[in-house]
Design a protein around this motif. Sequence first.
Motif, mmCIF file in Angstrom:
data_model
loop_
_atom_site.group_PDB
_atom_site.id
_atom_site.type_symbol
_atom_site.label_atom_id
_atom_site.label_comp_id
_atom_site.label_asym_id
_atom_site.label_seq_id
_atom_site.Cartn_x
_atom_site.Cartn_y
_atom_site.Cartn_z
ATOM 1 N N THR A 158 -0.655 -2.464 -62.161
ATOM 2 C CA THR A 158 -0.486 -3.909 -62.126
ATOM 3 C C THR A 158 -0.767 -4.514 -63.489
ATOM 4 O O THR A 158 -1.350 -3.881 -64.365
ATOM 5 C CB THR A 158 -1.422 -4.550 -61.095
ATOM 6 O OG1 THR A 158 -2.771 -4.349 -61.514
ATOM 7 C CG2 THR A 158 -1.207 -3.985 -59.702
ATOM 8 N N ARG A 159 -0.367 -5.770 -63.667
ATOM 9 C CA ARG A 159 -0.611 -6.467 -64.924
ATOM 10 C C ARG A 159 -2.112 -6.574 -65.189
ATOM 11 O O ARG A 159 -2.559 -6.383 -66.311
ATOM 12 C CB ARG A 159 0.015 -7.859 -64.873
ATOM 13 C CG ARG A 159 -0.121 -8.611 -66.188
ATOM 14 C CD ARG A 159 0.551 -9.926 -66.114
ATOM 15 N NE ARG A 159 -0.285 -10.828 -65.363
ATOM 16 C CZ ARG A 159 -0.119 -12.135 -65.318
ATOM 17 N NH1 ARG A 159 0.864 -12.688 -65.951
ATOM 18 N NH2 ARG A 159 -0.935 -12.886 -64.630
ATOM 19 N N ALA A 160 -2.884 -6.868 -64.157
ATOM 20 C CA ALA A 160 -4.337 -6.968 -64.321
ATOM 21 C C ALA A 160 -4.923 -5.639 -64.788
ATOM 22 O O ALA A 160 -5.812 -5.610 -65.640
ATOM 23 C CB ALA A 160 -4.983 -7.400 -63.010
ATOM 24 N N GLU A 161 -4.407 -4.546 -64.263
ATOM 25 C CA GLU A 161 -4.895 -3.232 -64.682
ATOM 26 C C GLU A 161 -4.493 -2.935 -66.119
ATOM 27 O O GLU A 161 -5.268 -2.355 -66.868
ATOM 28 C CB GLU A 161 -4.362 -2.150 -63.738
ATOM 29 C CG GLU A 161 -4.977 -2.225 -62.355
ATOM 30 C CD GLU A 161 -4.245 -1.374 -61.335
ATOM 31 O OE1 GLU A 161 -4.891 -0.988 -60.361
ATOM 32 O OE2 GLU A 161 -3.043 -1.097 -61.516
ATOM 33 N N ARG A 162 -3.285 -3.352 -66.510
ATOM 34 C CA ARG A 162 -2.862 -3.153 -67.900
ATOM 35 C C ARG A 162 -3.729 -3.957 -68.854
ATOM 36 O O ARG A 162 -4.129 -3.466 -69.910
ATOM 37 C CB ARG A 162 -1.388 -3.522 -68.070
ATOM 38 C CG ARG A 162 -0.425 -2.538 -67.429
ATOM 39 C CD ARG A 162 1.011 -2.784 -67.835
ATOM 40 N NE ARG A 162 1.501 -4.099 -67.493
ATOM 41 C CZ ARG A 162 2.106 -4.424 -66.349
ATOM 42 N NH1 ARG A 162 2.299 -3.497 -65.432
ATOM 43 N NH2 ARG A 162 2.521 -5.644 -66.121
ATOM 44 N N VAL A 163 -4.053 -5.203 -68.484
ATOM 45 C CA VAL A 163 -4.917 -6.046 -69.320
ATOM 46 C C VAL A 163 -6.309 -5.436 -69.423
ATOM 47 O O VAL A 163 -6.890 -5.361 -70.508
ATOM 48 C CB VAL A 163 -4.984 -7.489 -68.761
ATOM 49 C CG1 VAL A 163 -6.084 -8.289 -69.438
ATOM 50 C CG2 VAL A 163 -3.641 -8.173 -68.928
ATOM 51 N N GLU A 188 -7.098 -2.317 -69.133
ATOM 52 C CA GLU A 188 -7.003 -1.122 -69.973
ATOM 53 C C GLU A 188 -6.943 -1.495 -71.454
ATOM 54 O O GLU A 188 -7.584 -0.853 -72.289
ATOM 55 C CB GLU A 188 -5.777 -0.287 -69.582
ATOM 56 C CG GLU A 188 -5.602 0.979 -70.394
ATOM 57 C CD GLU A 188 -6.781 1.941 -70.297
ATOM 58 O OE1 GLU A 188 -7.024 2.668 -71.291
ATOM 59 O OE2 GLU A 188 -7.475 1.964 -69.265
ATOM 60 N N LEU A 189 -6.209 -2.548 -71.785
ATOM 61 C CA LEU A 189 -6.156 -3.013 -73.172
ATOM 62 C C LEU A 189 -7.535 -3.460 -73.652
ATOM 63 O O LEU A 189 -7.924 -3.202 -74.791
ATOM 64 C CB LEU A 189 -5.152 -4.154 -73.315
ATOM 65 C CG LEU A 189 -3.679 -3.753 -73.226
ATOM 66 C CD1 LEU A 189 -2.795 -4.990 -73.222
ATOM 67 C CD2 LEU A 189 -3.300 -2.833 -74.369
ATOM 68 N N HIS A 190 -8.279 -4.113 -72.767
ATOM 69 C CA HIS A 190 -9.633 -4.528 -73.133
ATOM 70 C C HIS A 190 -10.544 -3.326 -73.357
ATOM 71 O O HIS A 190 -11.356 -3.321 -74.285
ATOM 72 C CB HIS A 190 -10.227 -5.452 -72.061
ATOM 73 C CG HIS A 190 -9.759 -6.851 -72.182
ATOM 74 N ND1 HIS A 190 -10.274 -7.745 -73.076
ATOM 75 C CD2 HIS A 190 -8.776 -7.518 -71.539
ATOM 76 C CE1 HIS A 190 -9.664 -8.896 -72.973
ATOM 77 N NE2 HIS A 190 -8.736 -8.782 -72.047
ATOM 78 N N ARG A 191 -10.416 -2.319 -72.508
ATOM 79 C CA ARG A 191 -11.218 -1.098 -72.691
ATOM 80 C C ARG A 191 -10.866 -0.424 -74.017
ATOM 81 O O ARG A 191 -11.760 0.012 -74.752
ATOM 82 C CB ARG A 191 -11.004 -0.140 -71.526
ATOM 83 C CG ARG A 191 -11.780 -0.511 -70.266
ATOM 84 C CD ARG A 191 -11.726 0.600 -69.226
ATOM 85 N NE ARG A 191 -10.414 0.723 -68.620
ATOM 86 C CZ ARG A 191 -9.995 -0.005 -67.588
ATOM 87 N NH1 ARG A 191 -10.771 -0.895 -67.060
ATOM 88 N NH2 ARG A 191 -8.794 0.177 -67.092
ATOM 89 N N GLU A 192 -9.577 -0.345 -74.322
ATOM 90 C CA GLU A 192 -9.152 0.262 -75.584
ATOM 91 C C GLU A 192 -9.671 -0.533 -76.773
ATOM 92 O O GLU A 192 -10.123 0.039 -77.771
ATOM 93 C CB GLU A 192 -7.629 0.359 -75.641
ATOM 94 C CG GLU A 192 -7.050 1.389 -74.704
ATOM 95 C CD GLU A 192 -5.531 1.368 -74.683
ATOM 96 O OE1 GLU A 192 -4.909 0.679 -75.530
ATOM 97 O OE2 GLU A 192 -4.955 2.040 -73.815
#
Length: 149
Positions: A106-111, A113-117
């Motif tokens: 989902t978009r929330a999961e992609r966001v 993941e970007l924050h974790r990276e």
Amino acid sequence: MPDPTDLSQPDEALRQTRAIEEAGDLRQLLTRIADRLTENLPDAAMREVNRLSYARQYAEAEHGYGTDMTRAVERALLRQMPRIDNRTITRGEYALLLHARAGRTTRAERVAELHREAAQAYTAARPREDQALAAVVCARIDGNASASA
């Protein structure tokens, strides 16, 4: 001059996305809706009104009636649930579509993941910053010692 504490539109969208991510897994809700469609009259026609109703019902079951989080999760669910429009589809077939969507990120999961990276990249770069600061402090100490001698 605008108040620096006011959230901009992108900041507010990011806050809502994070809140949805923290509130629960949208894939789990999609799977639960799909399971209900499969168990309850799978051969009946699926309509747009059913899609809207299930999104609201499951969001309210998770986060209460009329809360901001309920509205945010409902909108997120509706973005993930394919529109029916004028096509003819059974509830069982629509459940298959929901299961397929539940398997996607989902978009929330992609966001998230970007924050974790970004956090990992920041953490990895941080020791270099500390080393540079330590080198400046040592240079100052050496410079002061040289000047007083």
